[in-house]
Write a protein that holds these residues in place. Structure first.
Motif, PDB file in Angstrom:
ATOM      1  N   ARG A 109      49.906 -27.536-120.418  1.00  0.00           N
ATOM      2  CA  ARG A 109      49.280 -26.617-121.377  1.00  0.00           C
ATOM      3  C   ARG A 109      48.747 -27.386-122.584  1.00  0.00           C
ATOM      4  NH1 ARG A 109      54.390 -22.853-120.757  1.00  0.00           N
ATOM      5  NH2 ARG A 109      53.811 -21.748-118.848  1.00  0.00           N
ATOM      6  N   ARG A 110      49.540 -28.347-123.053  1.00  0.00           N
ATOM      7  CA  ARG A 110      49.108 -29.177-124.187  1.00  0.00           C
ATOM      8  C   ARG A 110      47.879 -30.005-123.813  1.00  0.00           C
ATOM      9  NH1 ARG A 110      53.502 -33.086-126.203  1.00  0.00           N
ATOM     10  NH2 ARG A 110      52.264 -34.691-125.237  1.00  0.00           N
ATOM     11  N   LEU A 111      47.859 -30.567-122.602  1.00  0.00           N
ATOM     12  CA  LEU A 111      46.710 -31.329-122.134  1.00  0.00           C
ATOM     13  C   LEU A 111      45.454 -30.459-122.118  1.00  0.00           C
ATOM     14  CD1 LEU A 111      45.298 -33.763-120.780  1.00  0.00           C
ATOM     15  CD2 LEU A 111      46.103 -32.855-118.586  1.00  0.00           C
ATOM     16  N   VAL A 112      45.570 -29.256-121.605  1.00  0.00           N
ATOM     17  CA  VAL A 112      44.423 -28.346-121.527  1.00  0.00           C
ATOM     18  C   VAL A 112      43.895 -28.032-122.924  1.00  0.00           C
ATOM     19  CG1 VAL A 112      43.760 -25.968-120.942  1.00  0.00           C
ATOM     20  CG2 VAL A 112      44.955 -27.388-119.271  1.00  0.00           C
ATOM     21  N   GLU A 113      44.789 -27.752-123.847  1.00  0.00           N
ATOM     22  CA  GLU A 113      44.347 -27.469-125.220  1.00  0.00           C
ATOM     23  C   GLU A 113      43.652 -28.680-125.835  1.00  0.00           C
ATOM     24  OE1 GLU A 113      44.112 -24.525-126.673  1.00  0.00           O
ATOM     25  OE2 GLU A 113      44.833 -23.841-124.719  1.00  0.00           O
ATOM     26  N   ASN A 114      44.192 -29.875-125.600  1.00  0.00           N
ATOM     27  CA  ASN A 114      43.570 -31.089-126.130  1.00  0.00           C
ATOM     28  C   ASN A 114      42.228 -31.366-125.471  1.00  0.00           C
ATOM     29  OD1 ASN A 114      45.301 -32.410-128.186  1.00  0.00           O
ATOM     30  ND2 ASN A 114      46.825 -32.129-126.581  1.00  0.00           N
ATOM     31  N   LEU A 115      42.105 -31.101-124.185  1.00  0.00           N
ATOM     32  CA  LEU A 115      40.823 -31.266-123.511  1.00  0.00           C
ATOM     33  C   LEU A 115      39.794 -30.293-124.071  1.00  0.00           C
ATOM     34  CD1 LEU A 115      41.952 -31.755-119.808  1.00  0.00           C
ATOM     35  CD2 LEU A 115      40.688 -33.411-121.194  1.00  0.00           C
ATOM     36  N   ARG A 116      40.213 -29.063-124.289  1.00  0.00           N
ATOM     37  CA  ARG A 116      39.286 -28.066-124.840  1.00  0.00           C
ATOM     38  C   ARG A 116      38.825 -28.452-126.246  1.00  0.00           C
ATOM     39  NH1 ARG A 116      42.685 -22.961-122.454  1.00  0.00           N
ATOM     40  NH2 ARG A 116      41.662 -22.949-120.416  1.00  0.00           N
ATOM     41  N   THR A 117      39.710 -29.060-127.027  1.00  0.00           N
ATOM     42  CA  THR A 117      39.357 -29.504-128.373  1.00  0.00           C
ATOM     43  C   THR A 117      38.463 -30.743-128.326  1.00  0.00           C
ATOM     44  OG1 THR A 117      41.441 -28.645-129.242  1.00  0.00           O
ATOM     45  CG2 THR A 117      40.306 -30.297-130.577  1.00  0.00           C
ATOM     46  N   SER A 118      38.824 -31.698-127.473  1.00  0.00           N
ATOM     47  CA  SER A 118      38.109 -32.977-127.413  1.00  0.00           C
ATOM     48  C   SER A 118      36.792 -32.895-126.653  1.00  0.00           C
ATOM     49  CB  SER A 118      38.990 -34.042-126.761  1.00  0.00           C
ATOM     50  OG  SER A 118      40.170 -34.213-127.484  1.00  0.00           O
ATOM     51  N   ALA A 119      36.689 -31.958-125.728  1.00  0.00           N
ATOM     52  CA  ALA A 119      35.470 -31.810-124.921  1.00  0.00           C
ATOM     53  C   ALA A 119      35.090 -30.332-124.879  1.00  0.00           C
ATOM     54  CB  ALA A 119      35.701 -32.357-123.523  1.00  0.00           C
ATOM     55  N   PRO A 120      34.624 -29.784-126.021  1.00  0.00           N
ATOM     56  CA  PRO A 120      34.386 -28.331-126.095  1.00  0.00           C
ATOM     57  C   PRO A 120      33.326 -27.805-125.131  1.00  0.00           C
ATOM     58  CG  PRO A 120      33.586 -29.447-128.073  1.00  0.00           C
ATOM     59  CD  PRO A 120      34.313 -30.472-127.260  1.00  0.00           C
ATOM     60  N   ALA A 121      32.441 -28.670-124.652  1.00  0.00           N
ATOM     61  CA  ALA A 121      31.410 -28.208-123.722  1.00  0.00           C
ATOM     62  C   ALA A 121      31.930 -28.075-122.295  1.00  0.00           C
ATOM     63  CB  ALA A 121      30.216 -29.174-123.748  1.00  0.00           C
ATOM     64  N   ALA A 122      33.084 -28.652-122.023  1.00  0.00           N
ATOM     65  CA  ALA A 122      33.642 -28.635-120.667  1.00  0.00           C
ATOM     66  C   ALA A 122      34.341 -27.310-120.384  1.00  0.00           C
ATOM     67  CB  ALA A 122      34.623 -29.782-120.487  1.00  0.00           C
ATOM     68  N   SER A 123      34.313 -26.925-119.129  1.00  0.00           N
ATOM     69  CA  SER A 123      35.080 -25.781-118.657  1.00  0.00           C
ATOM     70  C   SER A 123      36.439 -26.333-118.211  1.00  0.00           C
ATOM     71  CB  SER A 123      34.361 -25.128-117.482  1.00  0.00           C
ATOM     72  OG  SER A 123      35.221 -24.212-116.845  1.00  0.00           O
ATOM     73  N   VAL A 124      37.495 -25.935-118.888  1.00  0.00           N
ATOM     74  CA  VAL A 124      38.830 -26.451-118.596  1.00  0.00           C
ATOM     75  C   VAL A 124      39.719 -25.291-118.174  1.00  0.00           C
ATOM     76  CG1 VAL A 124      40.800 -27.732-119.490  1.00  0.00           C
ATOM     77  CG2 VAL A 124      38.503 -28.277-120.318  1.00  0.00           C
ATOM     78  N   GLU A 125      40.345 -25.431-116.996  1.00  0.00           N
ATOM     79  CA  GLU A 125      41.188 -24.364-116.462  1.00  0.00           C
ATOM     80  C   GLU A 125      42.539 -24.923-116.066  1.00  0.00           C
ATOM     81  OE1 GLU A 125      41.295 -21.183-112.730  1.00  0.00           O
ATOM     82  OE2 GLU A 125      39.543 -22.453-113.011  1.00  0.00           O
ATOM     83  N   LEU A 126      43.585 -24.157-116.333  1.00  0.00           N
ATOM     84  CA  LEU A 126      44.940 -24.515-115.924  1.00  0.00           C
ATOM     85  C   LEU A 126      45.418 -23.512-114.887  1.00  0.00           C
ATOM     86  CD1 LEU A 126      47.673 -26.018-116.167  1.00  0.00           C
ATOM     87  CD2 LEU A 126      48.214 -24.501-118.087  1.00  0.00           C
ATOM     88  N   VAL A 127      45.902 -24.032-113.755  1.00  0.00           N
ATOM     89  CA  VAL A 127      46.513 -23.189-112.729  1.00  0.00           C
ATOM     90  C   VAL A 127      47.980 -23.577-112.655  1.00  0.00           C
ATOM     91  CG1 VAL A 127      46.557 -22.591-110.286  1.00  0.00           C
ATOM     92  CG2 VAL A 127      44.370 -22.997-111.420  1.00  0.00           C
ATOM     93  N   GLU A 128      48.856 -22.610-112.917  1.00  0.00           N
ATOM     94  CA  GLU A 128      50.295 -22.840-112.833  1.00  0.00           C
ATOM     95  C   GLU A 128      50.790 -22.216-111.534  1.00  0.00           C
ATOM     96  OE1 GLU A 128      52.297 -21.510-116.386  1.00  0.00           O
ATOM     97  OE2 GLU A 128      50.683 -22.285-117.659  1.00  0.00           O
ATOM     98  N   ILE A 129      51.429 -23.033-110.695  1.00  0.00           N
ATOM     99  CA  ILE A 129      51.896 -22.570-109.389  1.00  0.00           C
ATOM    100  C   ILE A 129      53.371 -22.171-109.498  1.00  0.00           C
ATOM    101  CG2 ILE A 129      52.155 -23.142-106.953  1.00  0.00           C
ATOM    102  CD1 ILE A 129      49.246 -23.181-107.907  1.00  0.00           C
ATOM    103  N   ALA A 130      53.630 -20.892-109.321  1.00  0.00           N
ATOM    104  CA  ALA A 130      55.002 -20.371-109.409  1.00  0.00           C
ATOM    105  C   ALA A 130      55.864 -20.959-108.296  1.00  0.00           C
ATOM    106  CB  ALA A 130      54.985 -18.849-109.310  1.00  0.00           C
ATOM    107  N   GLY A 131      57.064 -21.374-108.639  1.00  0.00           N
ATOM    108  CA  GLY A 131      58.020 -21.879-107.658  1.00  0.00           C
ATOM    109  C   GLY A 131      57.762 -23.293-107.189  1.00  0.00           C
ATOM    110  N   ALA A 132      56.701 -23.934-107.693  1.00  0.00           N
ATOM    111  CA  ALA A 132      56.373 -25.292-107.263  1.00  0.00           C
ATOM    112  C   ALA A 132      56.842 -26.307-108.297  1.00  0.00           C
ATOM    113  CB  ALA A 132      54.867 -25.436-107.037  1.00  0.00           C
ATOM    114  N   GLY A 133      57.102 -27.521-107.808  1.00  0.00           N
ATOM    115  CA  GLY A 133      57.503 -28.615-108.679  1.00  0.00           C
ATOM    116  C   GLY A 133      56.336 -29.550-108.931  1.00  0.00           C
ATOM    117  N   HIS A 134      56.584 -30.850-108.833  1.00  0.00           N
ATOM    118  CA  HIS A 134      55.601 -31.868-109.181  1.00  0.00           C
ATOM    119  C   HIS A 134      54.499 -32.027-108.137  1.00  0.00           C
ATOM    120  CE1 HIS A 134      54.202 -35.211-111.528  1.00  0.00           C
ATOM    121  NE2 HIS A 134      54.201 -35.995-110.468  1.00  0.00           N
TER     122      HIS A 134
END
Length: 146
Positions: A109-134
């Protein structure tokens, strides 16, 4: 090198290691876990693999120590890397298992927020997979990712 080789070739090394990184759902499927452990163990058949592993670990340790000694934040390093990139970011998809013990979802989540701040023209999406690990791509149904 001998110690690394003995450790990685030990019978329970890969099942225990993968079991620690997979989410609860995948840890319960011991057949799948053992199948992936066999695939990961095959890399030990490559000549010089232990030098590569040791070099990777040394480089990572150097990064962590430099960050601790200089106070250089991960956010600052990310911003520098994005500024020096030859190709501007267009789209970024970050995938993280909610049960990831190695890279907690809060880091994604922190990476996504930093990407959105550092590269505002980019489309940045986070997908969180329930029940999954690394390794959500190895842990079962990947329809959420696709």
């Amino acid at each position: 090198r001998i110690l690394v080789r003995r450790l990685v070739l030990a019978k329970d090394f890969w099942p225990r290691g993968l079991g620690a990184t997979y989410g609860e759902r995948a840890r319960q499927d011991t057949d799948q876990l053992n199948a992936y452990a066999k695939r990961y163990a095959r890399a030990a058949g490559v000549v010089g693999w232990e030098r590569g592993l040791l070099a990777f670990c040394a480089a990572r340790l150097e990064q962590v120590l430099n960050a601790l000694l200089t106070g250089d934040s991960i956010e600052a390093r990310l911003a520098r890397a994005l500024r020096s990139a030859y190709i501007p970011l267009d789209r970024v998809l970050v995938i993280n298992g909610e049960d990831d013990a190695l890279v907690p979802v809060a880091n994604a989540r922190r990476l996504v927020e930093n990407l959105r701040t550092s590269a505002p023209a980019a489309s940045v999406e986070l997908v969180e997979i329930a029940g999954a690990g690394h390794c959500p791509h190895e842990e079962g149904d990947v329809s959420e990712i696709v």
